[in-house]
Scaffold this motif. Structure first.
Motif, PDB file in Angstrom:
ATOM      1  N   PRO A  66      41.014  53.189  27.390  1.00  0.00           N
ATOM      2  CA  PRO A  66      41.962  53.554  26.340  1.00  0.00           C
ATOM      3  C   PRO A  66      43.157  54.329  26.882  1.00  0.00           C
ATOM      4  CG  PRO A  66      39.717  54.079  25.690  1.00  0.00           C
ATOM      5  CD  PRO A  66      39.647  53.658  27.087  1.00  0.00           C
ATOM      6  N   TYR A  67      42.965  55.047  28.020  1.00  0.00           N
ATOM      7  CA  TYR A  67      44.066  55.893  28.513  1.00  0.00           C
ATOM      8  C   TYR A  67      44.734  55.248  29.709  1.00  0.00           C
ATOM      9  CZ  TYR A  67      41.270  59.083  25.745  1.00  0.00           C
ATOM     10  OH  TYR A  67      40.548  59.634  24.736  1.00  0.00           O
ATOM     11  N   ALA A  68      44.779  53.916  29.704  1.00  0.00           N
ATOM     12  CA  ALA A  68      45.285  53.220  30.886  1.00  0.00           C
ATOM     13  C   ALA A  68      46.682  53.679  31.249  1.00  0.00           C
ATOM     14  CB  ALA A  68      45.262  51.721  30.636  1.00  0.00           C
ATOM     15  N   ASN A  69      47.474  54.137  30.242  1.00  0.00           N
ATOM     16  CA  ASN A  69      48.850  54.528  30.527  1.00  0.00           C
ATOM     17  C   ASN A  69      48.886  55.691  31.503  1.00  0.00           C
ATOM     18  OD1 ASN A  69      48.809  52.895  28.343  1.00  0.00           O
ATOM     19  ND2 ASN A  69      49.279  54.526  26.871  1.00  0.00           N
ATOM     20  N   PHE A  70      47.830  56.633  31.441  1.00  0.00           N
ATOM     21  CA  PHE A  70      47.837  57.824  32.330  1.00  0.00           C
ATOM     22  C   PHE A  70      47.116  57.565  33.638  1.00  0.00           C
ATOM     23  CE2 PHE A  70      47.666  59.184  27.897  1.00  0.00           C
ATOM     24  CZ  PHE A  70      48.884  59.854  27.818  1.00  0.00           C
ATOM     25  N   ILE A  71      46.717  56.325  33.775  1.00  0.00           N
ATOM     26  CA  ILE A  71      45.845  56.050  34.919  1.00  0.00           C
ATOM     27  C   ILE A  71      46.567  55.094  35.841  1.00  0.00           C
ATOM     28  CG2 ILE A  71      43.626  55.020  35.588  1.00  0.00           C
ATOM     29  CD1 ILE A  71      42.588  55.953  32.867  1.00  0.00           C
ATOM     30  N   PRO A  72      46.430  55.250  37.102  1.00  0.00           N
ATOM     31  CA  PRO A  72      47.103  54.355  38.060  1.00  0.00           C
ATOM     32  C   PRO A  72      46.737  52.903  37.771  1.00  0.00           C
ATOM     33  CG  PRO A  72      46.082  56.189  39.230  1.00  0.00           C
ATOM     34  CD  PRO A  72      45.682  56.305  37.785  1.00  0.00           C
ATOM     35  N   LYS A  73      47.770  51.976  37.939  1.00  0.00           N
ATOM     36  CA  LYS A  73      47.586  50.572  37.617  1.00  0.00           C
ATOM     37  C   LYS A  73      46.487  49.960  38.461  1.00  0.00           C
ATOM     38  CE  LYS A  73      50.970  49.809  34.574  1.00  0.00           C
ATOM     39  NZ  LYS A  73      50.889  51.202  34.131  1.00  0.00           N
ATOM     40  N   GLU A  74      46.506  50.302  39.753  1.00  0.00           N
ATOM     41  CA  GLU A  74      45.522  49.633  40.617  1.00  0.00           C
ATOM     42  C   GLU A  74      44.117  49.899  40.100  1.00  0.00           C
ATOM     43  OE1 GLU A  74      47.483  52.369  43.041  1.00  0.00           O
ATOM     44  OE2 GLU A  74      48.657  51.193  41.593  1.00  0.00           O
ATOM     45  N   PHE A  75      43.945  51.143  39.658  1.00  0.00           N
ATOM     46  CA  PHE A  75      42.610  51.523  39.211  1.00  0.00           C
ATOM     47  C   PHE A  75      42.192  50.645  38.040  1.00  0.00           C
ATOM     48  CE2 PHE A  75      39.960  54.184  36.349  1.00  0.00           C
ATOM     49  CZ  PHE A  75      38.853  54.273  37.153  1.00  0.00           C
ATOM     50  N   VAL A  76      43.121  50.465  37.091  1.00  0.00           N
ATOM     51  CA  VAL A  76      42.782  49.655  35.909  1.00  0.00           C
ATOM     52  C   VAL A  76      42.453  48.252  36.362  1.00  0.00           C
ATOM     53  CG1 VAL A  76      43.631  48.800  33.717  1.00  0.00           C
ATOM     54  CG2 VAL A  76      44.247  51.081  34.479  1.00  0.00           C
ATOM     55  N   GLY A  77      43.255  47.767  37.285  1.00  0.00           N
ATOM     56  CA  GLY A  77      43.004  46.416  37.786  1.00  0.00           C
ATOM     57  C   GLY A  77      41.601  46.310  38.349  1.00  0.00           C
ATOM     58  N   GLN A  78      41.255  47.314  39.163  1.00  0.00           N
ATOM     59  CA  GLN A  78      39.908  47.274  39.794  1.00  0.00           C
ATOM     60  C   GLN A  78      38.836  47.269  38.723  1.00  0.00           C
ATOM     61  OE1 GLN A  78      40.733  50.700  42.118  1.00  0.00           O
ATOM     62  NE2 GLN A  78      40.355  49.664  44.090  1.00  0.00           N
ATOM     63  N   ILE A  79      39.023  48.044  37.670  1.00  0.00           N
ATOM     64  CA  ILE A  79      38.030  48.129  36.604  1.00  0.00           C
ATOM     65  C   ILE A  79      37.894  46.773  35.959  1.00  0.00           C
ATOM     66  CG2 ILE A  79      37.593  49.085  34.300  1.00  0.00           C
ATOM     67  CD1 ILE A  79      37.033  51.144  36.371  1.00  0.00           C
ATOM     68  N   MET A  80      39.060  46.131  35.719  1.00  0.00           N
ATOM     69  CA  MET A  80      39.035  44.822  35.066  1.00  0.00           C
ATOM     70  C   MET A  80      38.242  43.836  35.907  1.00  0.00           C
ATOM     71  SD  MET A  80      40.392  45.314  32.267  1.00  0.00           S
ATOM     72  CE  MET A  80      40.187  43.641  31.694  1.00  0.00           C
ATOM     73  N   THR A  81      38.569  43.808  37.159  1.00  0.00           N
ATOM     74  CA  THR A  81      37.886  42.865  38.058  1.00  0.00           C
ATOM     75  C   THR A  81      36.379  43.085  37.941  1.00  0.00           C
ATOM     76  OG1 THR A  81      39.691  43.317  39.569  1.00  0.00           O
ATOM     77  CG2 THR A  81      37.842  42.020  40.417  1.00  0.00           C
ATOM     78  N   MET A  82      36.012  44.315  37.892  1.00  0.00           N
ATOM     79  CA  MET A  82      34.590  44.697  37.898  1.00  0.00           C
ATOM     80  C   MET A  82      33.931  44.191  36.623  1.00  0.00           C
ATOM     81  SD  MET A  82      33.419  48.438  39.006  1.00  0.00           S
ATOM     82  CE  MET A  82      33.877  49.118  37.442  1.00  0.00           C
ATOM     83  N   LEU A  83      34.646  44.436  35.475  1.00  0.00           N
ATOM     84  CA  LEU A  83      34.062  44.002  34.216  1.00  0.00           C
ATOM     85  C   LEU A  83      33.907  42.483  34.201  1.00  0.00           C
ATOM     86  CD1 LEU A  83      36.003  46.279  31.725  1.00  0.00           C
ATOM     87  CD2 LEU A  83      33.571  46.389  32.293  1.00  0.00           C
ATOM     88  N   ASN A  84      34.922  41.876  34.728  1.00  0.00           N
ATOM     89  CA  ASN A  84      34.923  40.442  34.804  1.00  0.00           C
ATOM     90  C   ASN A  84      33.685  39.965  35.551  1.00  0.00           C
ATOM     91  OD1 ASN A  84      35.729  37.849  34.631  1.00  0.00           O
ATOM     92  ND2 ASN A  84      37.290  37.973  36.230  1.00  0.00           N
ATOM     93  N   LYS A  85      33.490  40.661  36.717  1.00  0.00           N
ATOM     94  CA  LYS A  85      32.369  40.303  37.579  1.00  0.00           C
ATOM     95  C   LYS A  85      31.074  40.500  36.811  1.00  0.00           C
ATOM     96  CE  LYS A  85      30.723  41.839  42.140  1.00  0.00           C
ATOM     97  NZ  LYS A  85      31.102  42.847  43.137  1.00  0.00           N
ATOM     98  N   GLY A  86      31.000  41.605  36.069  1.00  0.00           N
ATOM     99  CA  GLY A  86      29.779  41.885  35.324  1.00  0.00           C
ATOM    100  C   GLY A  86      29.520  40.842  34.271  1.00  0.00           C
ATOM    101  N   SER A  87      30.592  40.311  33.737  1.00  0.00           N
ATOM    102  CA  SER A  87      30.362  39.395  32.610  1.00  0.00           C
ATOM    103  C   SER A  87      30.098  37.986  33.076  1.00  0.00           C
ATOM    104  CB  SER A  87      31.553  39.423  31.675  1.00  0.00           C
ATOM    105  OG  SER A  87      32.689  39.013  32.421  1.00  0.00           O
ATOM    106  N   ILE A  88      30.571  37.548  34.259  1.00  0.00           N
ATOM    107  CA  ILE A  88      30.431  36.126  34.549  1.00  0.00           C
ATOM    108  C   ILE A  88      29.529  35.763  35.715  1.00  0.00           C
ATOM    109  CG2 ILE A  88      32.480  35.154  33.486  1.00  0.00           C
ATOM    110  CD1 ILE A  88      33.961  35.717  36.043  1.00  0.00           C
ATOM    111  N   HIS A  89      29.261  36.652  36.631  1.00  0.00           N
ATOM    112  CA  HIS A  89      28.349  36.327  37.738  1.00  0.00           C
ATOM    113  C   HIS A  89      28.694  35.038  38.423  1.00  0.00           C
ATOM    114  CE1 HIS A  89      25.986  39.212  35.605  1.00  0.00           C
ATOM    115  NE2 HIS A  89      26.007  38.408  34.535  1.00  0.00           N
ATOM    116  N   SER A  90      29.943  34.776  38.679  1.00  0.00           N
ATOM    117  CA  SER A  90      30.233  33.493  39.289  1.00  0.00           C
ATOM    118  C   SER A  90      30.597  33.680  40.749  1.00  0.00           C
ATOM    119  CB  SER A  90      31.368  32.824  38.533  1.00  0.00           C
ATOM    120  OG  SER A  90      32.445  33.756  38.473  1.00  0.00           O
ATOM    121  N   GLN A  91      29.862  34.599  41.412  1.00  0.00           N
ATOM    122  CA  GLN A  91      30.257  34.881  42.790  1.00  0.00           C
ATOM    123  C   GLN A  91      29.867  33.747  43.707  1.00  0.00           C
ATOM    124  OE1 GLN A  91      30.309  37.376  40.941  1.00  0.00           O
ATOM    125  NE2 GLN A  91      32.001  38.576  41.786  1.00  0.00           N
ATOM    126  N   SER A  92      28.703  33.174  43.442  1.00  0.00           N
ATOM    127  CA  SER A  92      28.274  32.159  44.422  1.00  0.00           C
ATOM    128  C   SER A  92      28.118  30.821  43.704  1.00  0.00           C
ATOM    129  CB  SER A  92      26.957  32.578  45.053  1.00  0.00           C
ATOM    130  OG  SER A  92      25.973  32.644  44.049  1.00  0.00           O
TER     131      SER A  92
END
Length: 1690
Positions: free
Chosen positions: A1509-1535
């Protein structure tokens, strides 16, 4: 004749005369008419006289010629009958004294005629006798005629006549002299001028003499002429004469009328001029004659001695000497010399016998003997007559025992007679072994079978001669054997008696007389002693008869005593030697006699030259009674020796001598005692208590045999012996010294003999020294030194029996001396008391244990009897106890200790206070003895008792000591020396305490652990209990000289102690493993000592701090604590910390209100102090009014007791902090190399160390800065890192499954807690310490996953392992702790602390949050690989808590950039946790899994609520990393294909869902900020869908192919997961706002539908149910088609 004058007698006379005349006339009527007529006329005549005169007798006398005439005529008839009648008548007349001188002349003429006709010879003699004896009418010529008549009758043929005539002559001669005597009596009153005797030989020089005297003179002169065979001057008509008769007459005159010769010079002249030359002349044949000499040796034939003459001459000589000695000094000298010569061995036996008899006559006259000495022996150039007599007697006696050899017999005599040079030669003394010619005389009367008896001759003191009385013998008689011997023997005895009586008489007067008398007295003794001794001793050697022996012994005894009184040492010794010899068995080689005599008599030659005497073996002594057989006292006893009754007799004499004449014995004591010693030895008398000798048996003397006779004597002898020494109390000091010296030298000899062998020694001398000492106790001082000095030497003798007695004697004397009632008493005579005790002290230098035992027993007895009165003797007595050394055996030490115990229990109050220090020293020395542990321990107990005594009697002791000190000080000043005593200048009472402490201090470093322990406890108890008595200044000494000194020594000993294991403690005592090396035992001591010192510092700080150098002392103490703490011994190090804790708990004396630790006494006002005080350690009440009150008084006032300045106090605490730091850093620093013996500090130690910090910190917090914190941190960290040894681990961790903190970890956390609390309330500047604390805690948190390394040590990590597995599989020595609980607790602390301090500037600035996250990342990333499951769970929860607080702060400071670096860290942490690489354990249950999944979900929720919710006060890269992570958690398409590893992911449906939702929500809920983000999410979705499609297709394919066979489990699982994901996706898409979903996405979703339908045929029920769930959501897509869509396919 009064009877003849009475009228009756006269009448009778007349009648008789008339009848006589009638008878005569009758007889002559026929034959002789003239006679008849004369008779008749005579009758008429008588009648006429009778008628006419009243005085008839006188008238008769006048007319006597006529009256007598008829009778004379009658005689002339020569008719026997008539003659007889006439003679009778004449006799009657004569007897009535009626014969006138003329008539008498006529009568004599008539008698002469009768004699010539040899008629009526006997009657004649009778008549002459009557005529001469009645009165003195016959004299001058008539007298001479009458005498000649008698002489003539003596030489008739008739024996009877001869004898009668001889008798008559004797009587007549006597009468002549009696008349002279009577005449002198009558004229005595008329004093004549004595006319000098003309020195010429004119016989007419007698004109001066009165008539009777003249007759006597003429008679005597003619007698001399006759004997000399010359013609007489006066006795005209002598026809013949014999010498023998003449000599007899001479002798009788001389003998009967000495006064005549002494009073009248004329007679004296005769004696000198006639008698003496005559005698000498007549002696000549005897002198020249030698028995057995060849005629060739002398040219003229020698006239043989003629017995009758010789014997008479000797008689004359005897008389001359006896009566006229004073007149005839020179002549007597010649006579005496002749007498001596007659004793020579070559004179005939009879001559010698009579000579001896003559000498005997002289010997019985003491006065005469005395005159001899005065006249001859004492004159310078005179012959030593007296000496020669005695010598001659000696030679004579000896010669009777020697058969003259065939050689030249002269030699022996010349030795005896020919030296006038003053040295005496006498024949050899028997028993003189090897002196002179080495000839030994026979010890018996028996010689070659001859037995010489002793004859009883006379009563002592009278000379009754036998042979001198044989006047009728012409031939020499044969002399019975032993006669001469007996006489000679009596001579000697009489000589002795004579000399004695004479000298003793004179000694009585000696005081008044001048020196000459004493000379006169001593001279006869001097000249006689040697030969006399010689002969008496010989005689005794040969003596068999008890009575005779007794006499000899008496004589010798008397002489010895005399010589002693006169100071004639040599002579005295010689006599004593003789008796001594007699006491000992024959040939007994008693060196002392030989040696002494040899020395004292060296100038006398003792030998019978050229004489050889065979020794007779004892067996032939048949006639002597042997009464005892014993062992000789010699170094090598050979055989036995026999004692005869004579020896015993001599012994008694010897005892008698010593007893009665001890005072004059002087140096001869040596002889006497030596002899007694030998006899005592042979008789087997042994010493008993008190030195008395009792019959006892020698160990090696089985050969001792005693007859019953002697057995009964023994007690008597032993008694006399004792009495002898008892009587020494009556001797004067000098004599006593002689006695003591003699005993000492005797003892020395006995000691010499006892060297080198263990035989029974002779204890006579020692026993008697003891006895003498005991009886002379009243003047013990004069003999104490020589006595004890000698006994001390005896005590050092190697022979045990000898030294045992030496000690016995010495100790008995000391005890007796102390108990004796001295005058003044000992208590007033300290010098004497010390003198008496001194030898006891001297005994300490002797090493023999038996002697020391005696010494100590003596001390014990002295204590028991005299303990109260020893006074100044105490130092000596205590010194004796203290002198016992370690190597002297248990029993000695035990006895000495007994004494000491007695002293401490009973006598401390009675001894001078100055001795108390000695008591302390002695008690201490016993503590140090290592023979007997119990004694050492008990002695420490005694020291405690002594200290108690000091405490109770402190006041009196102090007073007394101060007094003494003052006196000593004064003395020292006078002498100009410095008073030197230990612990100066402390006051003396304090010095006493210090000595006690110092002693205990020494014991504290004893090699034996038990002693050290006991001493240590005692030392600290005493200082604790009684230390308050000390002066304040003394404490300085206590601290530095006692306590610190002790600590130093203990530290040194401990560090150098041996590490070898001690197997057992002696005997069967087992030693606990904690004490089985010296090092461990020393450790205990160190512990005790350190604790004790610390306690004193703690409790007595109020006394110590004002001392001035307290801080220095404090430093030293800290240094000791430090070195102990760093010692490589757990026990010591731990104890050191305890002591550290103790001294730190001292409450700094802040104000009055809060000083609980100071002794209560301080708060009490002084006067009350008399009551009971119980200060620290003073657990008994004590009453004192002295200086302790004042001392405490210094501190008791309204002010605080000690106003130390705060600064000094702080310094102390900082010193303590530095020490603590050093200990901590040193002890926890890991060693460089490891082996079995590496020392690693124990947990309790570390715990204690860390626990000290909080207390310490309270005092130093004001100055505690970052540096200090850093130091602390290092120590805490290192401490926690130390591993535990595997055998200790079970005790530290109850079990590994429980999550428990060890006490060390607790302590560490407590320390940090204290700090953070302090910071919390502290000033602002302290808050900068927060980050450091966080760092510290976080470091601990890391331990949960990565236990700390301890140096290079390999440790076994134990986290989830069970204890027993460790036992089986952990050979490692060290076990790393279970750090998980600790780390977790630290984490909790961190969280707590962070919650409080998140906004602190320092916390923000120092990036604490980032650090926390960074630390948590480790366990989170490990997740299931964490040592403990709880760890990551706690980490997650902590992370959530921290973030919930920290993230807002971070957002706040977003602009400042302080948190920039935190975000990437956080991102990676999430990433690592949510997609961990670790695999869950196989046994994870479904519930567990779901629980874990819910945690993951929580994290995602946090992201969705707090971050996105406070992405505006948070560094962009960090938000990006979080997104990637959530994505990973939701799809498990690594292999591309599902693998085993992804199973768990596949199963996290909730998580995926959550991720999906969050992702979708985040992607679509708000306007897409960047096209890229939208793209990311869309892209992700399409990938997911595409993948699902592929999986489904392949599944359908496989299912078809597999036929009846079930597919592999994982494939089924995969398909199920895909189906679930599809349904989740559809759900998520539905929830999202439609505008956020890309149309293409929907198309892809719908495209899945046909594939799903195809799956319906599958056989697996699980797949079916999942399929059902996946298909249901599709209903939302079933709508009537839009008008523009022609068909449902795309």
């Amino acid at each position: 004749m009064s009877g003849t004058n009475s009228p009756e007698a006269v009448k009778k006379l007349l009648e008789n005369m008339q009848s006589d005349l009638r008878a005569l006339s009758l007889e002559c009527k026929k034959k002789f008419p003239p006679v008849k007529e004369a008779a008749e006329s005579g009758i008429i005549k008588v009648k006429t006289i009778a008628a006419r005169n009243t005085e008839i007798l006188a008238a008769l006398k006048e007319n006597s010629s006529e009256v007598v005439q008829p009778f004379l005529m009658g005689c002339g008839t020569k008719e026997p009958k008539i003659t007889q009648l006439c003679l009778a008548a004449i006799q009657r007349l004569m007897s009535h004294e009626v014969v006138s001188e003329t008539a008498a002349g006529n009568i004599i003429n008539m008698l002469w005629q009768l004699m010539e006709n040899s008629l009526e010879e006997l009657k004649l003699l009778q008549t002459v006798l009557v005529l001469l004896t009645t009165n003195t009418v016959v004299h001058d010529e008539a007298l001479s005629k009458a005498i000649v008549l008698c002489f003539r009758l003596h030489f008739t043929k008739d024996n009877i006549t001869n004898n009668t005539a001889a008798a008559t002559v004797r009587q007549v001669v006597t009468v002549v002299f009696e008349r002279m005597v009577a005449e002198d009596e009558r004229h005595r009153d008329i004093i004549e001028q004595p006319v000098l005797v003309q020195a010429n030989s004119n016989r007419r020089s007698v004109s001066t003499l009165k008539p009777c005297a003249k007759d006597a003179y003429m008679l005597f002169q003619d007698l001399c002429q006759l004997v000399n065979a010359d013609a007489p001057y006066w006795l005209v008509g002598m026809t013949e004469m014999t010498r023998t008769f003449g000599l007899e007459l001479l002798e009788s005159v001389l003998n009967d009328f000495p006064q005549v010769f002494l009073q009248h010079q004329e007679f004296s002249f005769l004696l000198k001029e006639r008698v003496c030359p005559l005698v000498i002349k007549l002696f000549s044949p005897n002198i020249k004659f030698r028995q057995g000499s060849n005629s060739s040796s002398s040219p003229a034939p020698v006239e043989k001695p003629y017995f009758p003459i010789c014997m008479r001459l000797l008689r004359v000589v005897s008389v001359l000497i006896k009566q006229f000695y004073s007149l005839l000094v020179t002549e007597c000298e010649i006579f005496l010399s002749l007498l001596v010569k007659f004793l020579d061995a070559d004179k005939p036996q009879w001559l010698r016998a009579v000579a001896v008899e003559s000498i005997h006559r002289l010997c019985v006259q003491p006065q005469l003997l005395r005159s001899f000495c005065q006249s001859y022996d004492m004159k310078q150039h005179s012959t030593k007559v007296f000496r020669d007599i005695v010598n001659a007697l000696g030679s004579f006696i000896q010669s009777l025992f020697l058969v003259p050899p065939t050689g030249n017999p002269a030699t022996a005599n010349q030795a005896g007679n020919n030296n006038a040079g003053g040295t005496v030669s006498a024949p050899a003394n028997s028993g003189m072994l090897g002196i002179g010619g080495g000839v030994t005389l026979l010890p018996a009367f028996e010689y070659r079978g001859t037995w010489i008896p002793i004859l009883t001759i006379t009563v002592q003191g009278s000379a009754k001669a036998t042979y001198l009385e044989m006047l009728d013998k012409v031939e020499p008689p044969t002399i019975p054997e032993g006669y001469a011997m007996s006489v000679a023997f009596h001579c000697l005895l009489d000589l002795v008696r004579g000399i004695t009586s004479m000298i003793e008489g004179e000694l009585g007067e000696i005081e008044t007389e001048c020196q000459t008398t004493s000379e006169a007295a001593s001279s006869p003794t001097q000249s006689s002693e040697q030969p006399e001794l010689q002969s008496t001793s010989d005689q005794m050697d040969k003596e068999r008869d008890e009575a005779a022996t007794e006499n000899i012994l008496k004589a010798e005894l008397t002489m010895a005593a005399l010589c002693g009184r006169l100071g004639l040492v040599t002579s005295r010794d010689a006599f004593i030697t003789a008796v001594c010899k007699g006491s000992l068995p024959p040939h007994y080689a008693l060196t002392v006699l030989n040696a002494t005599t040899a020395a004292t008599l060296s100038n006398k030659s003792y030998s019978i030259q050229g004489q050889n005497v065979m020794m007779i073996s004892p067996s032939s002594e048949s006639h002597q009674q042997v009464v005892a057989v014993g062992q000789p006292l010699a170094v090598q006893p050979q055989g036995t020796v026999m004692l005869t009754s004579k020896n015993i007799q001599c012994m008694r004499t010897l005892l008698n001598l010593a007893h009665c004449h001890g005072a004059v014995l002087g140096t001869s004591w040596q002889l006497v005692l030596a002899t007694l010693q030998h006899l005592v030895w042979i008789l087997g008398l042994k010493p008993s208590s008190g030195g008395a000798l009792k019959p006892g048996r020698a160990v090696e003397g089985p050969s001792t045999v005693l007859t019953t006779a002697v057995m009964t004597d023994l007690p008597v002898i032993s008694n006399i012996l004792s009495r002898l020494f008892e009587s020494s109390q009556y001797l004067d000091d000098v004599s006593l010294h002689h006695l003591i010296n003699a005993l000492c030298s005797l003892s020395l000899e006995a000691m010499d003999m006892a060297y080198g062998n263990n035989k029974e020694p002779s204890l006579f001398a020692v026993a008697k020294l003891l006895e003498t000492g005991l009886v002379n106790m009243h003047r013990i001082e004069i003999l104490w030194r020589p006595l004890t000095g000698h006994l001390l030497e005896v005590c050092q003798h190697p022979n045990s029996r000898m030294r045992e007695w030496g000690a016995e004697a010495l100790t008995s004397l000391i005890k007796a001396g102390l108990t004796f009632n001295h005058e003044p008493p000992l208590s007033q005579n300290q010098r004497l008391q010390l003198l008496l005790l001194n030898p006891l002290k001297e005994m300490s230098s002797i090493n023999h244990p038996d002697i020391r035992l005696k010494q100590l027993e003596c001390v014990l007895q002295i204590l028991q009897s005299q303990g109260d009165s020893l006074g100044p003797g105490w130092p000596l007595v205590l010194g004796v106890m203290g002198a016992i050394r370690n190597d002297q055996g248990e029993s000695l030490i035990r006895t000495a200790f007994q004494c000491l115990q007695l002293v401490v229990t009973d006598f401390l109050p009675t001894m001078p206070c100055t001795c108390l220090q000695i008591v302390v020293d002695v008690a201490g020395s016993f503590g140090l003895h290592n023979q007997e542990l119990n004694i050492s321990l008990t002695s420490i107990g005694l020291l405690w008792n002594i200290s108690d005594y000091f405490f109770q009697r402190g006041e009196t002791i102090e007073k007394e000591l101060n007094k003494e000190e003052a006196a000593q000080q004064k003395q020292a000043e006078e002498k100009g020396v410095v008073l030197n005593r230990p612990f100066h200048p402390a006051p003396p009472f304090d010095c006493l305490w210090l000595c006690l402490y110092a002693k205990l201090g020494e014991l504290c470093v004893d090699p034996r652990p038990a002693v050290r322990k006991s001493a240590g406890q005692t030392l600290f108890s005493t200082i604790g209990a009684h230390g308050t008595l000390l002066q304040h200044s003394t404490w300085h000494t206590v601290i530095w000289k006692v306590l610190f000194h002790l600590l130093d020594r203990v530290r040194e000993s401990s560090t150098t102690a041996d590490k070898e294991k001690i197997e057992s403690g002696g005997g069967n005592i087992l030693i606990h493993h904690s004490r089985d090396t010296a090092e461990k035992q020393w450790a205990e001591t160190w512990v005790l000592t350190l604790a004790g010192v610390a306690r004193i510092f703690n409790t007595r700080r109020y006394l110590l701090q004002p001392l001035g150098d307290f801080s220095r002392a404090w430093d030293v103490l800290l240094d000791h604590i430090q070195s102990a703490a760093l010692s490589k011994n757990n026990e010591v190090s731990l104890a050191a910390l305890k002591s550290f804790q103790e001294i730190l708990q001292i409450v700094s004396p802040v104000r009055d209100s809060d000083k609980p630790e100071t002794p209560p006494a301080v708060n009490v006002p002084v006067p009350v102090l008399i009551g009971s005080i119980s200060g620290p350690g003073l657990n008994r009440p004590f009453v004192r009014t002295d200086s302790i009150g004042e001392r405490l008084g210094k501190y008791s006032s309204s002010e605080p007791p000690i106003v130390t300045d705060e600064l000094e106090d702080l310094n102390l605490w900082w010193a303590a902090w530095n020490t603590w730091y050093k200990i901590g850093s040193e002890s926890t620093k890991p060693p460089i190399t490891f082996d079995k013996l590496t020392f690693i500090p124990s947990q309790p130690f570390l715990t204690a160390l860390i626990q000290i910090f909080p207390a310490l910190y309270q005092h130093i917090k004001s100055g505690f800065n970052m540096d200090d914190l850093q130091k602390l941190g290092v120590i805490l960290h290192s401490a926690v890192s130390v591993p535990i040894s595997s055998d200790a681990s079970p005790f530290i961790l109850p079990s590994y499954t429980e999550a428990v903190l060890t006490s060390l970890q607790e302590a560490v956390l407590t320390a940090l807690d204290v700090l953070q609390k302090a910071i919390c309330v502290g000033p602002e500047n302290m808050q900068i310490m927060y980050p450091a604390i966080f760092d510290q805690l976080l470091a601990f948190v890391e331990f949960s996953c990565k236990p700390p390394q301890y140096g290079q040590l390999e440790t076994k990590h134990i986290a989830n392992a069970k204890y027993n597995q460790i036992q089986l599989f952990a050979p490692a020595e060290w076990v790393a702790l279970n750090y998980v609980p600790f780390a977790e607790r630290s984490l909790e602390v961190v969280v707590d602390l962070y919650q409080k301090t998140a906004c602190h500037k320092a916390v923000v600035n120092e990036k604490v949050l980032q650090n926390i996250i960074k630390t948590l990342r480790v366990p989170l990333s490990l997740k299931y690989s964490c040592p403990s499951e709880s760890t990551w769970k706690l980490a997650v929860s902590s992370l959530l808590k921290v973030l919930s607080i920290g993230l807002p702060v971070a957002r706040q400071h977003a602009s400042s950039g302080k948190f920039d670096s935190m975000w990437p860290e956080l991102a990676s942490t999430f990433e690592d946790f949510l997609f961990t690489k670790s695999i869950p354990p196989d046994n994870l249950s479904i519930q567990e899994f779901q629980r874990n999944e819910s945690i993951d979900v929580e994290v995602v929720q946090l992201i969705s609520t707090e971050i996105l919710p406070y992405a505006n006060f948070i560094p962009k890269e960090f938000v990006g990393q979080i997104m990637t992570m959530l994505n990973k958690g939701s799809i498990h398409s690594q292999s591309s294909s599902f693998t085993e590893a992804e199973i768990d992911i596949r199963l996290r449906e909730e998580f995926s869902k959550m991720c999906f939702e969050t992702l979708l929500q985040f992607s679509f809920s708000n306007k897409v900020t960047t096209p890229q983000e939208g793209y990311i999410s869309r892209m992700a979705l399409s990938v997911l869908l595409k993948r699902s499609q592929d999986v489904l297709h392949r599944y359908i394919e496989d299912e078809r192919l597999s036929g009846k066979c079930p597919l592999p489990r994982q494939q089924v699982t995969e398909i199920i997961f895909v189906l679930k994901a599809v349904s989740t996706l559809i759900d998520s898409l539905k929830k999202t706002q439609p505008e956020n979903v890309d149309g293409n996405t929907w198309a892809q979703v719908i495209a899945l539908y046909p594939t799903l339908v195809e799956c319906i045929t599958c056989s697996s029920s699980e797949v079916c149910s999942a399929l059902k769930e996946a298909l249901v959501p599709f209903k939302d897509f079933m709508q009537p088609p839009a008008s523009k869509v022609q068909n449902g396919e795309s």
